[in-house]
Motif scaffolding. Sequence first.
Motif, PDB file in Angstrom:
ATOM      1  N   UNK A  51       0.853  -1.184   0.000  1.00  0.00           N
ATOM      2  CA  UNK A  51       0.000   0.000   0.000  1.00  0.00           C
ATOM      3  C   UNK A  51       0.893   1.240   0.000  1.00  0.00           C
ATOM      4  N   UNK A  52       0.874   2.019  -1.070  1.00  0.00           N
ATOM      5  CA  UNK A  52       1.734   3.198  -1.140  1.00  0.00           C
ATOM      6  C   UNK A  52       1.348   4.237  -0.088  1.00  0.00           C
ATOM      7  N   UNK A  53       2.250   5.132   0.264  1.00  0.00           N
ATOM      8  CA  UNK A  53       1.947   6.160   1.262  1.00  0.00           C
ATOM      9  C   UNK A  53       0.813   7.065   0.785  1.00  0.00           C
ATOM     10  N   UNK A  54      -0.016   7.459   1.739  1.00  0.00           N
ATOM     11  CA  UNK A  54      -1.106   8.364   1.434  1.00  0.00           C
ATOM     12  C   UNK A  54      -2.326   7.702   0.822  1.00  0.00           C
ATOM     13  N   UNK A  55      -2.307   6.379   0.667  1.00  0.00           N
ATOM     14  CA  UNK A  55      -3.411   5.657   0.044  1.00  0.00           C
ATOM     15  C   UNK A  55      -4.268   4.959   1.095  1.00  0.00           C
ATOM     16  N   UNK A  56      -5.546   4.705   0.784  1.00  0.00           N
ATOM     17  CA  UNK A  56      -6.410   3.888   1.626  1.00  0.00           C
ATOM     18  C   UNK A  56      -7.068   2.827   0.758  1.00  0.00           C
ATOM     19  N   UNK A  57      -7.336   1.683   1.370  1.00  0.00           N
ATOM     20  CA  UNK A  57      -7.918   0.564   0.623  1.00  0.00           C
ATOM     21  C   UNK A  57      -9.418   0.733   0.443  1.00  0.00           C
ATOM     22  N   UNK A  58      -9.899   0.258  -0.702  1.00  0.00           N
ATOM     23  CA  UNK A  58     -11.335   0.207  -0.946  1.00  0.00           C
ATOM     24  C   UNK A  58     -11.666  -1.097  -1.655  1.00  0.00           C
TER      25      UNK A  58
END
Length: 221
Positions: free
Chosen positions: A39-46
């Motif tokens: 998961x790259x920085x600044x990202x959130x999972x959906x």
Amino acid sequence: MADDNDLPPESKLTRTKEKWAREGRFLTGKISRPEDRRLPPGQHLTRDWPVLDLGVVPPVSRERWRLDVYGAIDNPVFWTFAEFSAQPQVHFTSDVHCVTTWSRYDNQWQGLATGELLAACQPRDDARFVVLHSYDGYTTNVALEDFAAEDALLAHSWSGEPLSDEHGGPVRLVVPHLYFWKSAKWLQAIEFLTEDAPGYWEVRGYHNRGDPWAEQRYSGD
């Protein structure tokens, strides 16, 4: 042990892959990343797949779809969907990361690996960049080594079903290691260039490359 005469002939593509390997990449240009950086920085999972575009969904059926490949290549390609589908097909599972901060894991794609397209069109030695042209007028640019990544493909299906119109069907580009705006929807043409030519979002302040792990969202990043 195989005799040297049994080895496949050297080509521009193999020489390019050897260059990328010397630079620390996989054979097709992808940079190796550890699992704990999925998961790259600044990202959130959906679990959803949000729809983002320029506000127009071009009505392009598989029967009407055409792909033109031209520019700094030895063999221009002009395919109907039937001709495109007759090329070697692959299945890839990859994550996607949108510049608007969502990421979605384990997307299942089917289509033509970009490496197969490169083998068919044979980029010239001086080719360095690729511009993707879409049926809605959208363009985006990628470096040739990014276009050639081992899990990049021209996708016609997602999760075992044809790509929906809203998600870029009949065919879209998928380059998983870059932000998803680089994976042009409704692909119409692929142009190989010797010099870079920034696309729609790139001339409007987005980063020219768009590496999610470096948070290359905007031109100053």
